[in-house]
Design an enzyme around this catalytic site. Structure first.
Site, mmCIF file in Angstrom:
data_model
loop_
_atom_site.group_PDB
_atom_site.id
_atom_site.type_symbol
_atom_site.label_atom_id
_atom_site.label_comp_id
_atom_site.label_asym_id
_atom_site.label_seq_id
_atom_site.Cartn_x
_atom_site.Cartn_y
_atom_site.Cartn_z
ATOM 1 N N ARG A 1 16.325 27.569 72.974
ATOM 2 C CA ARG A 1 16.074 28.695 72.063
ATOM 3 C C ARG A 1 15.998 28.272 70.597
ATOM 4 N NH1 ARG A 1 18.315 30.479 76.496
ATOM 5 N NH2 ARG A 1 19.361 28.501 76.246
ATOM 6 N N THR A 2 17.005 27.541 70.159
ATOM 7 C CA THR A 2 17.099 27.254 68.728
ATOM 8 C C THR A 2 15.934 26.391 68.258
ATOM 9 O OG1 THR A 2 19.490 27.386 68.945
ATOM 10 C CG2 THR A 2 18.656 26.402 66.933
ATOM 11 N N LYS B 1 17.416 3.449 69.911
ATOM 12 C CA LYS B 1 17.314 1.995 69.700
ATOM 13 C C LYS B 1 18.438 1.496 68.805
ATOM 14 C CE LYS B 1 12.240 1.967 69.875
ATOM 15 N NZ LYS B 1 11.049 1.654 69.061
ATOM 16 N N ARG C 1 20.462 19.485 64.531
ATOM 17 C CA ARG C 1 21.572 19.756 65.463
ATOM 18 C C ARG C 1 22.210 18.432 65.828
ATOM 19 N NH1 ARG C 1 21.344 23.554 70.715
ATOM 20 N NH2 ARG C 1 21.649 25.050 69.016
ATOM 21 N N HIS D 1 27.323 27.369 63.798
ATOM 22 C CA HIS D 1 25.935 27.590 64.226
ATOM 23 C C HIS D 1 25.462 28.809 63.434
ATOM 24 C CE1 HIS D 1 22.350 27.725 66.447
ATOM 25 N NE2 HIS D 1 22.802 27.732 67.692
HETATM 26 N N1 ASP Z 1 23.177 27.660 72.288
HETATM 27 C C1 ASP Z 1 24.491 27.794 71.708
HETATM 28 C C2 ASP Z 1 24.887 26.540 70.970
HETATM 29 O O1 ASP Z 1 24.102 25.640 70.839
HETATM 30 C C3 ASP Z 1 25.511 28.195 72.715
HETATM 31 C C4 ASP Z 1 25.708 27.238 73.837
HETATM 32 O O2 ASP Z 1 25.085 26.181 73.933
HETATM 33 O O3 ASP Z 1 26.551 27.565 74.682
HETATM 34 O O4 ASP Z 1 26.020 26.463 70.522
#
Ligand code: ASP
Length: 297
Positions: free
Chosen positions: A50-51, A78, A100, A128
């Site tokens: 999603r993100t 690497k 991330r 987040h």
């Molecule tokens: N997608 C959210 C996160 O990256 C929640 C999860 O992964 O559980 O924190």
């Protein structure tokens, strides 16, 4: 926010309100060219559906060019260090880096060394921020206000950056928050995250009179002890339709995804009228458009 968006903790209510206001504008689908000829790099060292996708769609809807890099396809595999990877990307002159990482604080550390704005798309168990913003937008869409709402956040609180960002945001807007999970996943010190946060191990108590029931995924990838089996977890902390009889009649069910049916919630709940899980996904694009625009423009 000149240095990007690292967390909700550092944001005041007016800044959050401004982002939500602009997100509402972007809720009407369409192309907006406010970031034409700008370059956004998405750098994901942890899995994401999603993100990552919604940051990419958001950037494209704003007319920006985007490049998405995942750890397995980058030179991190690497042996390149995080700082060297980031310096390499910065040399290509993007206007923002969305990142991330599994280490809590990684984007904060990099933001101190780089002039390119960094947007935190999830750092370890820490924050987040865009998830909390899209959650707030989704609640506002249904309720018009967060004031005096009872929000139950249930599941693996200990490892959840979603819970932490949500506590910071919801508490700024006067919601009352109850955190619930098995003792091993609910550290007592979380009470200090914001004034008035309640903690309970009893799911019924958490859901009673709730306006919002926010379920969290069990973060198996961050647990070091042997986790509870899915069936056992579901028995004590899985959300079923009968639980919702305890909540307010118009209570909504949220989950940041990915959902695990039969562990955190039943299919009946996930697919019910009360579930706003896909509305959260949809709002993710609008919120990320507002954030990218603010960070870059
Ligand atoms: N997608 C959210 C996160 O990256 C929640 C999860 O992964 O559980 O924190």
């Amino acid at each position: 926010m000149t240095a990007g968006l690292l967390g909700i903790e550092g944001l005041g209510r007016p800044e959050i309100e401004a982002i939500l206001e602009r997100s509402r504008y972007f809720q009407s689908p369409g192309r907006y060219d406010t970031l034409r000829h700008r370059l956004i790099v998405n750098l994901f060292f942890e899995a994401s559906t999603r993100t990552r996708t919604s940051f990419e769609i958001a950037a494209k809807r704003l007319g920006a060019d985007t490049v998405s890099i995942t750890a397995s396809s980058s030179s991190v595999s690497k042996g390149e260090s995080l700082v060297d990877t980031l310096n390499t990307l910065v040399a290509m002159k993007p206007q923002a880096i969305v990142m991330r990482h599994s280490a809590s604080g990684a984007p904060h550390f990099l933001a101190r060394h780089l002039s390119t704005p960094i947007v935190n798309a999830g750092d370890g168990t820490h924050e987040h921020p865009t998830q909390a913003l899209l959650d707030a937008l989704t609640i506002f869409d249904r309720r018009g206000s967060l004031e005096n709402l009872r929000v139950a956040i249930i599941g693996d609180i200990a490892h959840s950056r979603v819970a932490r960002s949500n506590v910071h945001l919801l508490s700024r807007f006067g919601a009352s928050i109850v955190l619930c999970g098995p003792p091993a996943l609910l550290p007592r010190e979380l009470e200090q995250l914001a004034p008035g946060v309640e903690l309970t191990n009893d799911m019924n108590e958490a859901i009673r009179d709730a306006d919002v029931v926010m379920m969290l995924r069990v973060q198996l990838e961050r647990q070091h002890e042997v986790p509870m089996a899915a069936g056992e977890y579901f028995r004590f902390y899985g959300l079923r339709l009968e639980h919702m009889a305890l909540a307010k009649p118009d209570a909504i069910v949220m989950h940041p995804g990915p959902i695990n049916r039969g562990r955190e919630l039943s299919s009946e709940v996930a697919d019910s009228q009360r579930s706003v899980i896909l509305n959260q996904v949809e709002n993710g694009i609008a919120v990320r458009m507002a954030v990218l625009e603010k960070v870059v423009a």
